[in-house]
Scaffold this active site. Structure first.
Site, PDB file in Angstrom:
ATOM      1  N   THR A  16     -12.410   3.180  -1.357  1.00  0.00           N
ATOM      2  CA  THR A  16     -11.333   2.356  -0.466  1.00  0.00           C
ATOM      3  C   THR A  16     -10.186   3.204  -0.630  1.00  0.00           C
ATOM      4  OG1 THR A  16     -12.307   0.283  -1.345  1.00  0.00           O
ATOM      5  CG2 THR A  16     -10.112   0.114  -0.095  1.00  0.00           C
ATOM      6  N   ARG A  20     -11.780   7.462  -7.436  1.00  0.00           N
ATOM      7  CA  ARG A  20     -11.226   6.920  -8.782  1.00  0.00           C
ATOM      8  C   ARG A  20     -12.592   7.061  -9.862  1.00  0.00           C
ATOM      9  NH1 ARG A  20      -7.800   1.603  -7.135  1.00  0.00           N
ATOM     10  NH2 ARG A  20      -6.541   2.955  -6.174  1.00  0.00           N
ATOM     11  N   SER A 111      -3.931   3.652  -9.265  1.00  0.00           N
ATOM     12  CA  SER A 111      -3.255   2.422  -8.957  1.00  0.00           C
ATOM     13  C   SER A 111      -2.652   1.316  -9.948  1.00  0.00           C
ATOM     14  CB  SER A 111      -4.042   1.809  -7.593  1.00  0.00           C
ATOM     15  OG  SER A 111      -3.184   0.815  -7.062  1.00  0.00           O
ATOM     16  N   HIS A 112      -3.324  -0.007  -9.973  1.00  0.00           N
ATOM     17  CA  HIS A 112      -3.127  -0.977 -10.898  1.00  0.00           C
ATOM     18  C   HIS A 112      -3.854  -0.675 -12.028  1.00  0.00           C
ATOM     19  CE1 HIS A 112      -5.848  -1.696  -7.580  1.00  0.00           C
ATOM     20  NE2 HIS A 112      -6.502  -2.777  -8.452  1.00  0.00           N
ATOM     21  N   LYS A 124      -6.123  11.285  -4.481  1.00  0.00           N
ATOM     22  CA  LYS A 124      -6.199  10.756  -3.166  1.00  0.00           C
ATOM     23  C   LYS A 124      -5.623  11.744  -2.277  1.00  0.00           C
ATOM     24  CE  LYS A 124      -3.640   7.366  -1.308  1.00  0.00           C
ATOM     25  NZ  LYS A 124      -3.316   5.867  -0.846  1.00  0.00           N
ATOM     26  N   ASP A 273       3.362  -1.946  -8.961  1.00  0.00           N
ATOM     27  CA  ASP A 273       2.053  -1.495  -9.642  1.00  0.00           C
ATOM     28  C   ASP A 273       2.161  -0.165 -10.063  1.00  0.00           C
ATOM     29  OD1 ASP A 273       1.913  -0.132  -7.218  1.00  0.00           O
ATOM     30  OD2 ASP A 273      -0.461  -0.349  -7.235  1.00  0.00           O
ATOM     31  N   ASP A 275       1.536   2.839  -9.239  1.00  0.00           N
ATOM     32  CA  ASP A 275       2.000   3.963  -8.178  1.00  0.00           C
ATOM     33  C   ASP A 275       2.894   3.431  -7.314  1.00  0.00           C
ATOM     34  OD1 ASP A 275      -0.012   2.563  -7.133  1.00  0.00           O
ATOM     35  OD2 ASP A 275      -0.714   4.110  -5.610  1.00  0.00           O
ATOM     36  N   ASP A 277       2.840   1.120  -4.896  1.00  0.00           N
ATOM     37  CA  ASP A 277       2.704   0.917  -3.265  1.00  0.00           C
ATOM     38  C   ASP A 277       2.357  -0.867  -3.263  1.00  0.00           C
ATOM     39  OD1 ASP A 277       0.116   0.913  -4.878  1.00  0.00           O
ATOM     40  OD2 ASP A 277      -1.014   1.914  -3.165  1.00  0.00           O
ATOM     41  N   ARG A 278       2.293  -1.380  -4.395  1.00  0.00           N
ATOM     42  CA  ARG A 278       1.912  -2.907  -4.259  1.00  0.00           C
ATOM     43  C   ARG A 278       3.285  -3.524  -4.547  1.00  0.00           C
ATOM     44  NH1 ARG A 278      -4.021  -4.553  -6.123  1.00  0.00           N
ATOM     45  NH2 ARG A 278      -5.125  -2.899  -4.969  1.00  0.00           N
ATOM     46  N   THR A 340     -10.574  -3.724   5.034  1.00  0.00           N
ATOM     47  CA  THR A 340     -10.017  -3.462   3.612  1.00  0.00           C
ATOM     48  C   THR A 340      -9.382  -2.011   3.444  1.00  0.00           C
ATOM     49  OG1 THR A 340     -10.687  -5.405   2.665  1.00  0.00           O
ATOM     50  CG2 THR A 340     -10.092  -3.639   1.173  1.00  0.00           C
ATOM     51  N   GLU A 359      -1.674  -6.213   3.247  1.00  0.00           N
ATOM     52  CA  GLU A 359      -3.031  -6.769   2.773  1.00  0.00           C
ATOM     53  C   GLU A 359      -2.860  -7.838   1.742  1.00  0.00           C
ATOM     54  OE1 GLU A 359      -6.424  -3.641   2.408  1.00  0.00           O
ATOM     55  OE2 GLU A 359      -4.508  -2.593   1.359  1.00  0.00           O
ATOM     56  N   GLU A 360      -3.704  -8.627   1.435  1.00  0.00           N
ATOM     57  CA  GLU A 360      -3.633  -9.874   0.366  1.00  0.00           C
ATOM     58  C   GLU A 360      -3.382  -9.190  -0.932  1.00  0.00           C
ATOM     59  OE1 GLU A 360      -6.398  -9.858  -1.775  1.00  0.00           O
ATOM     60  OE2 GLU A 360      -7.366  -8.402  -0.843  1.00  0.00           O
ATOM     61  N   SER A 361      -3.992  -8.044  -1.098  1.00  0.00           N
ATOM     62  CA  SER A 361      -3.937  -7.443  -2.535  1.00  0.00           C
ATOM     63  C   SER A 361      -2.367  -6.826  -2.909  1.00  0.00           C
ATOM     64  CB  SER A 361      -4.937  -6.148  -2.685  1.00  0.00           C
ATOM     65  OG  SER A 361      -4.717  -5.339  -1.439  1.00  0.00           O
ATOM     66  N   LYS A 372       1.270   1.635   1.893  1.00  0.00           N
ATOM     67  CA  LYS A 372       2.124   0.322   1.404  1.00  0.00           C
ATOM     68  C   LYS A 372       3.144   0.755   0.602  1.00  0.00           C
ATOM     69  CE  LYS A 372      -1.908  -0.638  -1.647  1.00  0.00           C
ATOM     70  NZ  LYS A 372      -3.267  -0.962  -1.274  1.00  0.00           N
ATOM     71  N   ARG A 492     -15.479  -9.835  -4.688  1.00  0.00           N
ATOM     72  CA  ARG A 492     -14.224 -10.624  -4.450  1.00  0.00           C
ATOM     73  C   ARG A 492     -14.731 -11.823  -3.363  1.00  0.00           C
ATOM     74  NH1 ARG A 492     -10.780  -7.245  -6.786  1.00  0.00           N
ATOM     75  NH2 ARG A 492     -10.626  -5.070  -6.123  1.00  0.00           N
TER      76      ARG A 492
HETATM   77  C1  G1P Z   1      -8.549  -3.073  -3.310  1.00  0.00           C
HETATM   78  C2  G1P Z   1      -7.907  -4.228  -2.399  1.00  0.00           C
HETATM   79  C3  G1P Z   1      -7.461  -3.414  -1.099  1.00  0.00           C
HETATM   80  C4  G1P Z   1      -6.521  -2.279  -1.363  1.00  0.00           C
HETATM   81  C5  G1P Z   1      -7.273  -1.041  -2.313  1.00  0.00           C
HETATM   82  C6  G1P Z   1      -5.995   0.132  -2.668  1.00  0.00           C
HETATM   83  O1  G1P Z   1      -9.586  -2.434  -2.568  1.00  0.00           O
HETATM   84  O2  G1P Z   1      -8.713  -5.099  -2.027  1.00  0.00           O
HETATM   85  O3  G1P Z   1      -6.699  -4.120  -0.374  1.00  0.00           O
HETATM   86  O4  G1P Z   1      -6.183  -1.254  -0.046  1.00  0.00           O
HETATM   87  O5  G1P Z   1      -7.590  -1.950  -3.755  1.00  0.00           O
HETATM   88  O6  G1P Z   1      -4.907  -0.581  -3.174  1.00  0.00           O
HETATM   89  P1  G1P Z   1     -11.217  -3.071  -3.276  1.00  0.00           P
HETATM   90  O7  G1P Z   1     -11.213  -3.016  -4.685  1.00  0.00           O
HETATM   91  O8  G1P Z   1     -11.303  -4.499  -2.890  1.00  0.00           O
HETATM   92  O9  G1P Z   1     -11.863  -2.118  -2.272  1.00  0.00           O
HETATM   93 ZN    ZN Z   2      -1.185   1.152  -6.081  1.00  0.00          ZN
END
Ligand code: G1P
Ligand code: ZN
Length: 539
Positions: A16, A20, A111-112, A124, A273, A275, A277-278, A340, A359-361, A372, A492
């Protein structure tokens, strides 16, 4: 310059959000090098071009940056812009690529996800519009990685501590302040005077979670907006995020949540988070679901200087609640539903069809960058509160009273057996056609499908982007497999129920969603198949 022989790894398919893996995977000889060389082989414009480079400061960041600089020199890159100490937040990279007219940028982050020798690492690539590389590029890099037999490596090293220009061979390496340009961008978008005033009468807390936004928060919230020391929590980035999990949700941002739900809570709370972005935003005793945050931001954007002429449209990822659609409708602007992953917003932003997206995340942003942007979202809220002269709770309840409330929660079943997770998805998939019309627990299914996205800008098609089941009541559930996990599978389940404008907006969230959750479980055999009694995380 040396040419080093190598053999391919078979698992370098970006997910996504980039490639990683466990840190130990990246630390193997040739692993990072193979991927980076595949990237240089595919993105030919980097030869003679400018590359922005930085990461969230996690363990292995410095080693990876030194390697990438040497490989960039060997591959004919003209200039690398790298953040001091290798630090750059994801949105700052996006801005720098655009601002400096760079060919692209590399962000090192998972990321997180936790960092450290036993944690995760990631890489990335972002393209010249500042956004994540589209699938056409990431697929090509993956294909190349399966064939690679050598990579190029120059000799030389730079000091990441020293600001200014250095050289590796013919290539210029410019070590820049990671915060300065980004802070200037924020100052150009928002009414800092109004926010400063609001902060003299109100209090805030920001938790950087020992991750990349610490230095950005000190400069922006502390120095420029006058938030006091007590407002800034965990602002020293550390290689293992202080031993924590830099994910701003109720579980991992516990310290902030406790403070916001405790006695004498500040008026406004926020976190970002690993990096940067969240984001998550909170008021006294309440936290805003990211889907609602997008909707409130869209509805109030005109109160912020950069968006005073209104927004062109809104986009949300498919599993994000439909709260933003209702706002778009009332503003008379289009709403788009994308798969997503942030990369799908790029075309809509570039074409000027949307101004804000999310995004919901916990990701929200606008056309000011192509990622983001956690601090941007937090500043949007602060500017909206300052302009409306209200608290967050007041803004949120007025929003629901006007547009209705989308009760929303995501249930994650983390690190479950991958075959079991695929089985659950297949089980729902095969029932989709016969679901409409079925009634369960007093809810009637109105539609069900596997989400396919047709990009209205370039005509590309993305299939199998998650399974959706819609109900006549306006409720919905969505199921998909995570594309960012590094071990096992994460399933999810996204739950949503709609309460109209004149309804009760103060119900217990999980209780309100329990019927939809039970239906999802019954239709798919979810819990008994993945062998879990409850989700790992409910956010
Ligand atoms: C998750 C989040 C998605 C976000 C991505 C990168 O991806 O659900 O919204 O863009 O992290 O931060 P997922 O693990 O669901 O594929
Ligand atoms: Zn992030």
């Amino acid at each position: 310059m040396r040419i080093v022989s190598t053999t391919p790894f078979t698992d370098q398919k970006p997910g996504t959000s980039g490639l990683r893996k466990r840190t130990a995977v990246f630390a193997q000889p040739h692993y990072l090098e193979n991927f980076v060389q595949s990237l240089f082989d595919v993105v030919e414009a980097l030869r003679g071009g400018t590359l922005v480079l930085g990461g969230d400061g996690r363990f292995h960041n410095d080693v990876a940056i030194a390697t990438i600089i040497r490989m960039a020199a060997a591959n004919g890159v003209t200039k690398v812009l790298v953040g001091q100490h290798g630090i750059l937040s994801t949105p700052a990279v996006s801005h720098l690529i655009r601002h400096c007219g760079a060919t692209g940028g590399i962000v090192l982050s998972a990321s997180h996800n936790p960092g450290g020798p036993d944690g995760d690492f990631g890489i990335k690539y972002n393209v010249e519009n500042g956004g994540p590389a589209p699938t056409s590029v990431t697929d090509a890099v993956f294909e190349r990685s399966k064939l690679i037999d050598e990579y190029r490596m120059a000799e030389g090293a730079v000091s990441l501590a020293k600001l200014g220009e250095q050289r590796v061979g013919d290539m210029v390496v410019s070590v820049i302040d990671p915060v300065e340009d980004y802070a200037a961008l924020m100052e150009s978008l928002f009414d800092f005077d109004a926010i400063r005033d609001w902060l003299t009468a109100h209090s805030m807390a920001f938790d950087a979670m020992h991750a990349v936004t610490g230095p950005y928060a000190r400069k922006i919230f502390g120095q420029r907006l006058g938030a006091g020391k007590a407002a800034l929590m965990n602002c020293d980035p550390s290689a293992d995020f202080g031993g924590g999990h830099p994910d701003p949700n109720p579980v991992y941002a516990r310290a902030l949540f406790d403070r916001m739900f405790g006695d004498d809570a500040p008026d406004f709370g926020a976190a970002s988070d690993g990096d940067g972005d969240r984001n998550i935003v909170l008021g006294r005793g309440v936290y805003v679901s990211p889907s609602d945050s997008l909707a409130v931001i869209a509805a109030n954007a005109h109160l912020v200087p950069a968006y005073r002429n209104g927004i062109a449209g809104v986009a949300r990822s498919m599993p994000t609640s439909r709260a933003a659609d209702v706002v778009a409708d009332s503003l008379g602007v289009p709403a788009f539903e994308t798969p997503t992953g942030w990369k799908y917003f790029g075309n809509l932003l570039d074409a000027g069809r949307i101004t804000v997206c999310g995004e919901e995340s916990a990701g929200t942003s606008s056309d000011h960058v192509r990622e983001k942007d956690g601090l941007w979202a937090i500043l949007m809220w602060l500017n909206i509160l300052a302009a409306r002269k209200q608290t967050l709770t007041e803004v949120l309840s007025e929003h629901w009273a006007k547009h209705g409330r989308h009760y929303y929660s995501r249930h994650d079943y983390e690190e479950v057996d991958a075959d079991a997770a695929r089985f659950v998805m297949a089980k729902l998939d095969e029932q989709l056609a016969e679901l409409p019309g079925r009634a369960l627990h007093g809810e009637t299914i109105s539609a069900a499908d596997s989400f396919t996205y047709h990009d209205p800008v370039d005509g590309s098609v993305a299939r199998n982007q998650g399974l959706r089941v819609m109900f006549e009541s306006g409720a919905r559930f969505v199921m998909r497999l995570s594309g960012t996990g590094t071990s096992g599978a994460t399933l999810r389940l996204y739950l949503e129920a709609y309460e109209p404008a004149d309804g009760d907006h103060a119900q217990d969230l999980q209780r309100r969603l329990s019927v939809i959750a039970a239906i999802a479980n019954e239709l798919t055999g979810l819990r008994r198949t993945v062998l879990r009694d409850a989700p790992s995380v409910m956010s």
